[in-house]
Design a protein around this motif. Structure first.
Motif, PDB file in Angstrom:
ATOM      1  N   VAL A 105       0.848  -1.189   0.000  1.00 52.34           N
ATOM      2  CA  VAL A 105       0.000   0.000   0.000  1.00 52.34           C
ATOM      3  C   VAL A 105       0.881   1.235   0.000  1.00 52.34           C
ATOM      4  N   SER A 106       0.308   2.328  -0.471  1.00 47.87           N
ATOM      5  CA  SER A 106       0.970   3.624  -0.416  1.00 47.87           C
ATOM      6  C   SER A 106       0.072   4.577   0.353  1.00 47.87           C
ATOM      7  N   CYS A 107       0.684   5.449   1.117  1.00 46.73           N
ATOM      8  CA  CYS A 107      -0.042   6.456   1.876  1.00 46.73           C
ATOM      9  C   CYS A 107       0.701   7.768   1.651  1.00 46.73           C
ATOM     10  N   ASN A 108       0.114   8.656   0.870  1.00 50.37           N
ATOM     11  CA  ASN A 108       0.810   9.870   0.468  1.00 50.37           C
ATOM     12  C   ASN A 108       0.145  11.102   1.054  1.00 50.37           C
ATOM     13  N   SER A 109       0.955  12.082   1.371  1.00 51.32           N
ATOM     14  CA  SER A 109       0.456  13.378   1.808  1.00 51.32           C
ATOM     15  C   SER A 109       1.406  14.433   1.277  1.00 51.32           C
ATOM     16  N   SER A 110       1.104  15.674   1.540  1.00 52.07           N
ATOM     17  CA  SER A 110       1.997  16.743   1.100  1.00 52.07           C
ATOM     18  C   SER A 110       3.290  16.754   1.915  1.00 52.07           C
ATOM     19  N   VAL A 111       3.314  16.031   3.037  1.00 53.11           N
ATOM     20  CA  VAL A 111       4.487  16.007   3.903  1.00 53.11           C
ATOM     21  C   VAL A 111       5.408  14.842   3.565  1.00 53.11           C
ATOM     22  N   ALA A 112       4.836  13.645   3.298  1.00 51.30           N
ATOM     23  CA  ALA A 112       5.655  12.457   3.051  1.00 51.30           C
ATOM     24  C   ALA A 112       4.891  11.441   2.219  1.00 51.30           C
ATOM     25  N   ASP A 113       5.642  10.665   1.443  1.00 53.39           N
ATOM     26  CA  ASP A 113       5.099   9.517   0.727  1.00 53.39           C
ATOM     27  C   ASP A 113       5.584   8.274   1.460  1.00 53.39           C
ATOM     28  N   VAL A 114       4.653   7.409   1.838  1.00 56.78           N
ATOM     29  CA  VAL A 114       4.986   6.191   2.576  1.00 56.78           C
ATOM     30  C   VAL A 114       4.502   5.004   1.761  1.00 56.78           C
ATOM     31  N   GLU A 115       5.381   4.035   1.566  1.00 54.99           N
ATOM     32  CA  GLU A 115       5.016   2.798   0.879  1.00 54.99           C
ATOM     33  C   GLU A 115       5.394   1.634   1.783  1.00 54.99           C
ATOM     34  N   VAL A 116       4.462   0.688   1.948  1.00 55.77           N
ATOM     35  CA  VAL A 116       4.687  -0.486   2.786  1.00 55.77           C
ATOM     36  C   VAL A 116       4.363  -1.718   1.948  1.00 55.77           C
ATOM     37  N   LYS A 117       5.296  -2.678   1.922  1.00 59.35           N
ATOM     38  CA  LYS A 117       5.088  -3.913   1.170  1.00 59.35           C
ATOM     39  C   LYS A 117       5.527  -5.098   2.016  1.00 59.35           C
ATOM     40  N   ILE A 118       4.841  -6.216   1.823  1.00 53.94           N
ATOM     41  CA  ILE A 118       5.303  -7.463   2.422  1.00 53.94           C
ATOM     42  C   ILE A 118       6.207  -8.124   1.405  1.00 53.94           C
ATOM     43  N   SER A 119       7.372  -8.506   1.840  1.00 54.94           N
ATOM     44  CA  SER A 119       8.338  -9.179   0.975  1.00 54.94           C
ATOM     45  C   SER A 119       8.846 -10.398   1.732  1.00 54.94           C
ATOM     46  N   GLY A 120       8.265 -11.551   1.440  1.00 58.88           N
ATOM     47  CA  GLY A 120       8.636 -12.766   2.163  1.00 58.88           C
ATOM     48  C   GLY A 120       8.241 -12.622   3.613  1.00 58.88           C
ATOM     49  N   LEU A 136       9.632  -0.928   3.977  1.00 58.48           N
ATOM     50  CA  LEU A 136       9.033   0.379   4.231  1.00 58.48           C
ATOM     51  C   LEU A 136       9.898   1.425   3.551  1.00 58.48           C
ATOM     52  N   LYS A 137       9.288   2.196   2.662  1.00 59.18           N
ATOM     53  CA  LYS A 137      10.001   3.290   1.998  1.00 59.18           C
ATOM     54  C   LYS A 137       9.272   4.585   2.298  1.00 59.18           C
ATOM     55  N   VAL A 138      10.032   5.593   2.685  1.00 62.39           N
ATOM     56  CA  VAL A 138       9.464   6.897   3.023  1.00 62.39           C
ATOM     57  C   VAL A 138      10.280   7.962   2.297  1.00 62.39           C
ATOM     58  N   ILE A 139       9.585   8.839   1.581  1.00 68.71           N
ATOM     59  CA  ILE A 139      10.239   9.972   0.933  1.00 68.71           C
ATOM     60  C   ILE A 139       9.612  11.240   1.496  1.00 68.71           C
ATOM     61  N   SER A 140      10.477  12.133   1.957  1.00 69.35           N
ATOM     62  CA  SER A 140       9.983  13.383   2.533  1.00 69.35           C
ATOM     63  C   SER A 140      11.068  14.445   2.437  1.00 69.35           C
ATOM     64  N   HIS A 141      10.714  15.637   2.874  1.00 64.06           N
ATOM     65  CA  HIS A 141      11.739  16.659   3.055  1.00 64.06           C
ATOM     66  C   HIS A 141      12.575  16.247   4.260  1.00 64.06           C
ATOM     67  N   ARG A 142      13.810  16.690   4.283  1.00 64.28           N
ATOM     68  CA  ARG A 142      14.700  16.367   5.389  1.00 64.28           C
ATOM     69  C   ARG A 142      14.182  17.058   6.657  1.00 64.28           C
ATOM     70  N   ILE A 143      13.912  16.232   7.683  1.00 63.26           N
ATOM     71  CA  ILE A 143      13.441  16.738   8.964  1.00 63.26           C
ATOM     72  C   ILE A 143      14.381  16.192  10.039  1.00 63.26           C
ATOM     73  N   PRO A 144      15.083  17.049  10.752  1.00 63.25           N
ATOM     74  CA  PRO A 144      16.012  16.555  11.771  1.00 63.25           C
ATOM     75  C   PRO A 144      15.306  15.645  12.788  1.00 63.25           C
ATOM     76  N   GLY A 145      15.874  14.492  13.048  1.00 62.71           N
ATOM     77  CA  GLY A 145      15.340  13.564  14.038  1.00 62.71           C
ATOM     78  C   GLY A 145      14.199  12.691  13.543  1.00 62.71           C
ATOM     79  N   GLN A 146      13.794  12.828  12.283  1.00 55.24           N
ATOM     80  CA  GLN A 146      12.640  12.071  11.792  1.00 55.24           C
ATOM     81  C   GLN A 146      12.913  10.577  11.734  1.00 55.24           C
ATOM     82  N   VAL A 147      14.105  10.179  11.343  1.00 55.37           N
ATOM     83  CA  VAL A 147      14.398   8.742  11.267  1.00 55.37           C
ATOM     84  C   VAL A 147      14.282   8.094  12.647  1.00 55.37           C
ATOM     85  N   ALA A 148      14.685   8.804  13.680  1.00 54.29           N
ATOM     86  CA  ALA A 148      14.548   8.277  15.042  1.00 54.29           C
ATOM     87  C   ALA A 148      13.072   8.130  15.418  1.00 54.29           C
TER      88      ALA A 148
END
Length: 192
Positions: free
Chosen positions: A102-117, A122-134
């Protein structure tokens, strides 16, 4: 004799091209110095750059369709659009027939989640936000996922987070719910 000279010239040229490819590719893509590893690493790097490019183009199209500046405190949920992954901005159309996603997109971030085996990609594309990965890792751990691998690629102010996560036994979430939970971590930043 000329055949030997031509072959040496060809090998020298190949080695020079491989040196250039290696210098243009981030070191973590190339595990060893042999030719196959260099070419394989360059292929992976180019695939990720293509994903970032497609995501940026997708985001540009969405911005041209809806000129709103971003989510407001009263409407972060209405901007979230979970959809079955048929034509994802991440460029994996060939894999979508084998993997549920599934994909879940907004103006802030694009999120894609897939089952693979046995794992979740999980893939996330967004603007760089300090501390977001944590924050994303915290959300994943709270939801009983274990991060097995994380790759971060960035270009200017855009970043691609590529997670491979193991599903915990206690996890009861659907892919859409997981995508929404990751998306919420961005929406909270946009509101605050």
């Amino acid at each position: 004799m000329s055949h030997i000279v031509v072959e040496r010239k060809r090998r020298r040229q190949m080695n020079e091209h491989l040196k250039v490819l290696r210098s243009l590719t981030p070191c973590f893509y190339i595990k060893r110095g042999d030719q196959a590893s260099i070419i394989g690493g360059v292929i992976e790097f180019i695939k990720e750059l293509c994903q970032v490019l497609q995501a940026l183009e997708s985001k540009k199209r969405r911005k041209s369709l809806s000129p709103s500046p971003g989510p407001s405190p009263s409407t972060p949920r209405t901007l979230l659009q979970p959809t079955l992954q048929l034509d994802s901005p991440f460029g994996n159309g060939a894999d979508s027939s084998k993997e549920l996603g599934v994909s879940c997109n907004s103006s802030v971030a694009d999120v894609e989640v897939k089952i693979s085996g046995p794992n979740v990609i999980l893939k996330v594309i967004s603007h760089r936000i300090p501390g977001q990965v944590a924050k994303i890792i915290t959300v994943l751990e709270r939801l009983s996922f274990e991060v097995l691998h994380l790759n971060i690629s960035s270009m200017e102010d855009t970043v691609l987070y590529h997670f491979v996560v193991k599903i915990g036994l206690e996890c009861q979430l659907s892919l859409e719910e997981l995508a929404m939970e990751i998306q919420k971590s961005f929406c909270l930043d946009a509101v605050n």
